[in-house]
Motif scaffolding. Structure first.
Motif, PDB file in Angstrom:
ATOM      1  N   CYS A   1       2.681  -4.187  -4.358  1.00 28.42           N
ATOM      2  CA  CYS A   1       1.418  -3.885  -5.028  1.00 28.42           C
ATOM      3  C   CYS A   1       1.343  -2.374  -5.244  1.00 28.42           C
ATOM      4  O   CYS A   1       2.088  -1.607  -4.644  1.00 28.42           O
ATOM      5  CB  CYS A   1       0.239  -4.382  -4.206  1.00 28.42           C
ATOM      6  SG  CYS A   1      -0.135  -3.332  -2.801  1.00 28.42           S
ATOM      7  N   ASP A   2       0.433  -1.957  -6.089  1.00 28.26           N
ATOM      8  CA  ASP A   2       0.349  -0.524  -6.412  1.00 28.26           C
ATOM      9  C   ASP A   2      -0.099   0.315  -5.219  1.00 28.26           C
ATOM     10  O   ASP A   2       0.294   1.467  -5.094  1.00 28.26           O
ATOM     11  CB  ASP A   2      -0.614  -0.301  -7.589  1.00 28.26           C
ATOM     12  CG  ASP A   2       0.035  -0.675  -8.917  1.00 28.26           C
ATOM     13  OD1 ASP A   2       1.211  -1.100  -8.904  1.00 28.26           O
ATOM     14  OD2 ASP A   2      -0.630  -0.558  -9.963  1.00 28.26           O
TER      15      ASP A   2
ATOM     16  N   SER B   1      -1.608  -5.608   5.981  1.00 32.71           N
ATOM     17  CA  SER B   1      -1.030  -6.507   6.981  1.00 32.71           C
ATOM     18  C   SER B   1       0.012  -7.468   6.411  1.00 32.71           C
ATOM     19  O   SER B   1       0.546  -8.283   7.142  1.00 32.71           O
ATOM     20  CB  SER B   1      -2.150  -7.305   7.655  1.00 32.71           C
ATOM     21  OG  SER B   1      -2.840  -8.057   6.682  1.00 32.71           O
ATOM     22  N   VAL B   2       0.300  -7.378   5.106  1.00 33.41           N
ATOM     23  CA  VAL B   2       1.338  -8.258   4.559  1.00 33.41           C
ATOM     24  C   VAL B   2       2.712  -7.792   5.038  1.00 33.41           C
ATOM     25  O   VAL B   2       3.541  -8.597   5.475  1.00 33.41           O
ATOM     26  CB  VAL B   2       1.285  -8.298   3.019  1.00 33.41           C
ATOM     27  CG1 VAL B   2       2.429  -9.149   2.461  1.00 33.41           C
ATOM     28  CG2 VAL B   2      -0.038  -8.877   2.552  1.00 33.41           C
ATOM     29  N   GLY B   3       2.985  -6.489   4.983  1.00 37.44           N
ATOM     30  CA  GLY B   3       4.269  -5.979   5.476  1.00 37.44           C
ATOM     31  C   GLY B   3       5.420  -6.259   4.530  1.00 37.44           C
ATOM     32  O   GLY B   3       6.468  -6.804   4.919  1.00 37.44           O
ATOM     33  N   CYS B   4       5.287  -5.863   3.273  1.00 35.06           N
ATOM     34  CA  CYS B   4       6.327  -6.138   2.274  1.00 35.06           C
ATOM     35  C   CYS B   4       7.597  -5.341   2.561  1.00 35.06           C
ATOM     36  O   CYS B   4       7.533  -4.181   2.981  1.00 35.06           O
ATOM     37  CB  CYS B   4       5.823  -5.762   0.886  1.00 35.06           C
ATOM     38  SG  CYS B   4       4.484  -6.811   0.337  1.00 35.06           S
TER      39      CYS B   4
ATOM     40  N   SER C   1      -6.657  -9.901  -3.304  1.00 36.71           N
ATOM     41  CA  SER C   1      -5.978  -8.840  -4.054  1.00 36.71           C
ATOM     42  C   SER C   1      -6.411  -7.459  -3.561  1.00 36.71           C
ATOM     43  O   SER C   1      -5.727  -6.480  -3.772  1.00 36.71           O
ATOM     44  CB  SER C   1      -6.269  -8.963  -5.549  1.00 36.71           C
ATOM     45  OG  SER C   1      -7.653  -8.923  -5.763  1.00 36.71           O
ATOM     46  N   ARG C   2      -7.555  -7.367  -2.895  1.00 37.20           N
ATOM     47  CA  ARG C   2      -8.001  -6.090  -2.339  1.00 37.20           C
ATOM     48  C   ARG C   2      -7.387  -5.811  -0.983  1.00 37.20           C
ATOM     49  O   ARG C   2      -7.100  -4.674  -0.647  1.00 37.20           O
ATOM     50  CB  ARG C   2      -9.510  -6.121  -2.115  1.00 37.20           C
ATOM     51  CG  ARG C   2     -10.302  -5.718  -3.287  1.00 37.20           C
ATOM     52  CD  ARG C   2     -11.764  -5.938  -2.974  1.00 37.20           C
ATOM     53  NE  ARG C   2     -12.483  -5.613  -4.179  1.00 37.20           N
ATOM     54  CZ  ARG C   2     -13.180  -4.507  -4.332  1.00 37.20           C
ATOM     55  NH1 ARG C   2     -13.277  -3.658  -3.353  1.00 37.20           N
ATOM     56  NH2 ARG C   2     -13.778  -4.247  -5.459  1.00 37.20           N
TER      57      ARG C   2
ATOM     58  N   LYS D   1      -3.381  -4.398 -10.196  1.00 39.73           N
ATOM     59  CA  LYS D   1      -3.021  -3.946  -8.851  1.00 39.73           C
ATOM     60  C   LYS D   1      -1.519  -4.069  -8.611  1.00 39.73           C
ATOM     61  O   LYS D   1      -1.024  -3.728  -7.541  1.00 39.73           O
ATOM     62  CB  LYS D   1      -3.772  -4.758  -7.804  1.00 39.73           C
ATOM     63  CG  LYS D   1      -5.253  -4.470  -7.780  1.00 39.73           C
ATOM     64  CD  LYS D   1      -5.933  -5.157  -6.619  1.00 39.73           C
ATOM     65  CE  LYS D   1      -7.371  -4.714  -6.474  1.00 39.73           C
ATOM     66  NZ  LYS D   1      -8.218  -5.078  -7.620  1.00 39.73           N
ATOM     67  N   PHE D   2      -0.805  -4.558  -9.623  1.00 41.75           N
ATOM     68  CA  PHE D   2       0.630  -4.791  -9.451  1.00 41.75           C
ATOM     69  C   PHE D   2       1.450  -4.108 -10.545  1.00 41.75           C
ATOM     70  O   PHE D   2       2.600  -4.458 -10.788  1.00 41.75           O
ATOM     71  CB  PHE D   2       0.905  -6.309  -9.466  1.00 41.75           C
ATOM     72  CG  PHE D   2       0.049  -7.053  -8.485  1.00 41.75           C
ATOM     73  CD1 PHE D   2       0.397  -7.093  -7.151  1.00 41.75           C
ATOM     74  CD2 PHE D   2      -1.119  -7.687  -8.882  1.00 41.75           C
ATOM     75  CE1 PHE D   2      -0.394  -7.753  -6.227  1.00 41.75           C
ATOM     76  CE2 PHE D   2      -1.923  -8.356  -7.968  1.00 41.75           C
ATOM     77  CZ  PHE D   2      -1.562  -8.391  -6.641  1.00 41.75           C
TER      78      PHE D   2
END
Ligand code: SF4
Ligand code: SF4
Ligand code: FES
Length: 669
Positions: A258-259, A227-230, A378-379, A188-189
């Protein structure tokens, strides 16, 4: 502390600091390939050679710790000669296809060759060329002949994701990067390896051969896919986002993407994009309508409904996909009309704020014990999941998962049957404890709160990954039923029963995401006036009386609220298509048509800041947000957590998805 002299400049750094990092303090950039700040030293490439007084041979700066009194020369003939020799070896079999290589213009091999290389090859024999364009997996292409075997990709896969799916194969001139199992590289990364590869050996399928770096216009913004907001840099050309890049110093992202966030950007110019408002004619056909007429129709309809049936016959669903300012204005306008039926919750999540237990991602990373009551992060919040992996693998944290959550094999975890078991198995010395909760089931929240109450004297934080990127913001900004207003289910039932006549849905697709689809279908079929703001003809938009095309996240400016409760800047990287407006612009026009006064932009900003600053002083579970008849948690999580519902309309993203993000009902707590 140690005092070291670098190129004649004295600098004091903590003893043990690597020379390559100490040099940065005096604005000296020592060339590196294999070294990466977040991956640590490997000592493989030898390009970072420097002179150290008292040492007869050149030393590598990336794996040499400074000592007090050390005198270092990072420039000069001796270091340059050493680097020239290293480059000669690295270029021995390198194809030097800079004119076609995607990394051209931002390739360290190219740059350092210009700085230190000798200009011409002394190789008399033909180069040993390895295969080109090897398909490494769904997202990545490997040009084996360009690889300089710095092993940054392998180490990323080991040190950062802990997935260990990449390795080197063979020896010497035949050595190549390959997957450990021979199966495609799936992570996923995965996109991060294309950024940290110092040469053009690893490239993303979505960007390969699309542009040169100097063709691109860069905008720094926030990823709005979860909702992480990178922190994210969006590189566009001709108003098309061609690639997204990390902010290596990102405090939220920790320097990675993440991808999902990286690759779900190909929908902006999809031909299915809505660009004109449409209204449904009595025969059910969607007909184009001018913007002024659309807004006026909406305003007239609302006024008529309120005059005839009262504000209780009007409802609003949405806000979690909007920016803070938009979510605030949406509820502000409707509340000004006396409407109380407002709810951001268009899926399964019931609560997005962790009450008094709010914490930051660095609290998560520094927790000694992490307890997860929901499926692998991770999802739902992938980069937050990397923080957990870091906490467990590099900082000694213990990870406990509660109930039937599918195992995430990246780091060791201990399953416990229930939260009540936690006190028995948790190290008594643990002081900093972080909990992950889905905000779905009240019963899980109640269990969690009970456990929190027993852990007196410890530092406790709860993280609730939002179903929508701004779930927390929408909740804090008032997109929630108050003063007896109906929640989403209440609104849907009232609409089905003919009591709710007018419904607005903004940035939500309940027909796809709400657990009780039959109820949504019945409600939308019965409601007299349904206005939907959307990018695409989603199922919900297709059921609307009036459809208003809206901007995507890269097309507007404002702020969002992340899992930390932080207010993060969102900058427009693209111009919206002609005829498409942001939700904020549309809402401003709507307020004008209604004759409702709205605050100046500055006042909206202040209202948002004030609302977000208000923190709950006690408790975790906000009981008022839950119904007695808890919703069944079964839901297609792939759609809810695949950004703004855009994944289904993103053809390039569909081609690089590592695996279908299909959910089960398990662990939805
Ligand atoms: S593919 Fe790139 S990152 Fe990986 S070893 Fe080769 S040069 Fe290094
Ligand atoms: S973790 Fe979330 S915010 Fe960060 S890059 Fe991925 S989708 Fe975007
Ligand atoms: S950067 Fe120092 S050996 Fe590679």
């Amino acid at each position: 502390m140690a005092t070291v002299t670098i190129d004649g400049v004295k600098v004091e750094v903590p003893a043990g600091t690597l020379l390559v990092e100490a040099a940065k303090q005096v604005q000296k950039d020592i060339p590196v390939y294999c070294y990466h700040t977040k991956l640590g030293p490997a000592g493989l490439c030898r390009i970072c050679l420097v002179e150290i007084e008292g040492m007869p041979k050149l030393q590598i700066a990336c794996n040499t710790a400074v000592t007090d009194g050390m005198v270092v020369n990072t420039v000069g003939d001796k270091a340059s000669e050493g680097r020239r020799a290293v480059l000669e070896i690295l270029l021995l079999n390198h194809p030097l296809d800079c004119p076609i290589c995607d990394k051209g213009g931002e390739c360290d091999l190219q740059d350092f060759s210009m700085a230190y290389g000798q200009g011409a090859s002394r190789l008399a024999d033909p180069k040993a060329l390895k295969p080109k364009a090897v398909d490494l997996g769904p997202t990545i292409v490997l040009d084996e002949e360009r690889c300089i075997l710095c092993l940054r990709c392998v180490r990323f896969d080991d040190v950062i994701t802990r997935e260990r799916s990449l390795r080197t194969e063979d020896r010497g001139v035949r050595a190549i990067i390959a997957t450990a199992t021979g199966q495609p590289y799936r992570s996923k990364f995965s996109g991060n390896v294309t950024e940290i590869c110092p040469v053009g050996a690893l490239t993303s399928k979505t960007y390969r051969f699309k542009a040169r770096p100097w063709d691109l216009h860069r905008t720094k913004t926030t990823c709005l896919q979860c909702s992480v907001g990178c922190e994210m840099n969006v590189d566009t050309r001709h108003n098309i986002p061609l690639r997204t890049m990390t902010d290596p110093d990102g405090k939220i992202s920790d320097g990675w993407l993440c991808d999902r966030g990286r690759y779900n950007v190909g929908f902006y110019d999809d031909e299915r994009r809505l660009t004109t408002p449409t209204v449904r004619d009595p025969g059910g056909e969607q007909l184009q309508i001018a913007w002024d007429d659309a807004i006026s129709l909406w305003a007239t309809s609302i006024r008529k409904t309120i005059d005839t049936h009262g504000p209780g016959a009007v409802g609003v669903i949405g806000g979690g996909r909007l920016l803070n300012e938009e979510a605030w204005l949406l509820q502000h306008i409707y509340r000004g009309l006396g409407v109380k039926n407002i709810d951001w919750r268009a899926g399964r999540q019931r609560q997005a704020t962790p009450g008094q237990y709010g914490g930051t991602l660095s609290d998560l990373e520094n927790a000694q014990v992490i307890v997860s009551t929901r499926r692998p992060l991770s999802r739902t919040a992938p980069i937050a999941d990397l923080r957990i992996r870091k906490a467990v693998q590099h900082k000694g944290a213990r990870l406990f998962t509660v109930g039937e959550i599918p195992a995430d094999a990246a780091v060791p975890e201990t399953h416990i049957a229930s939260l009540d078991r936690l006190v028995d198995v948790m190290p008594a010395s643990a002081q900093r404890i972080a909990f992950i909760w889905g905000g779905v089931r009240k019963s899980t929240g109640d269990d969690l709160e009970r456990v929190l109450n027993t852990l007196t004297g410890k530092t406790l934080h709860v993280f609730i990954p939002g179903e929508q990127q701004n779930s927390r913001g929408a909740e804090m900004l008032g997109c929630i039923p108050q003063d007896g207003g109906l929640d989403t289910r209440g609104m849907l039932e009232a609409a089905r029963d003919g009591k709710l006549k007018s419904l607005a849905i903004f940035g939500a697709n309940p027909l796809a995401h709400y657990p009780d689809r039959a109820l949504v279908e019945a409600a939308l079929a019965k409601v007299e006036f349904l206005v939907v703001g959307e990018l695409f003809p989603t199922a919900t938009a297709s059921a609307a009386t009036l459809v208003l095309p809206v901007c995507g996240p890269f097309e507007k400016t404002g702020t969002t609220t992340n899992i930390d409760g932080e207010r993060l800047m969102v900058e427009a990287a693209l111009m919206a298509p002609d005829g498409v407006y942001s939700d904020l612009e549309i809402l401003v026009g709507f307020a004008e048509a209604l004759g409702v006064e709205i605050p100046e932009p500055n006042a909206i900003e202040s209202a948002v800041a004030t609302a977000l600053a208000a923190r709950a002083s006690s408790g975790l579970v906000n009981a008022s947000l839950y119904r007695a008849d808890e919703l069944a948690p079964s839901l297609r999580e792939d759609e809810v957590f695949s950004g703004l519902g855009t994944a289904a309309f993103d053809a390039p993203f569909a081609t690089v998805l590592t695996a279908p993000l299909v959910a089960t009902a398990q662990g939805a707590s």
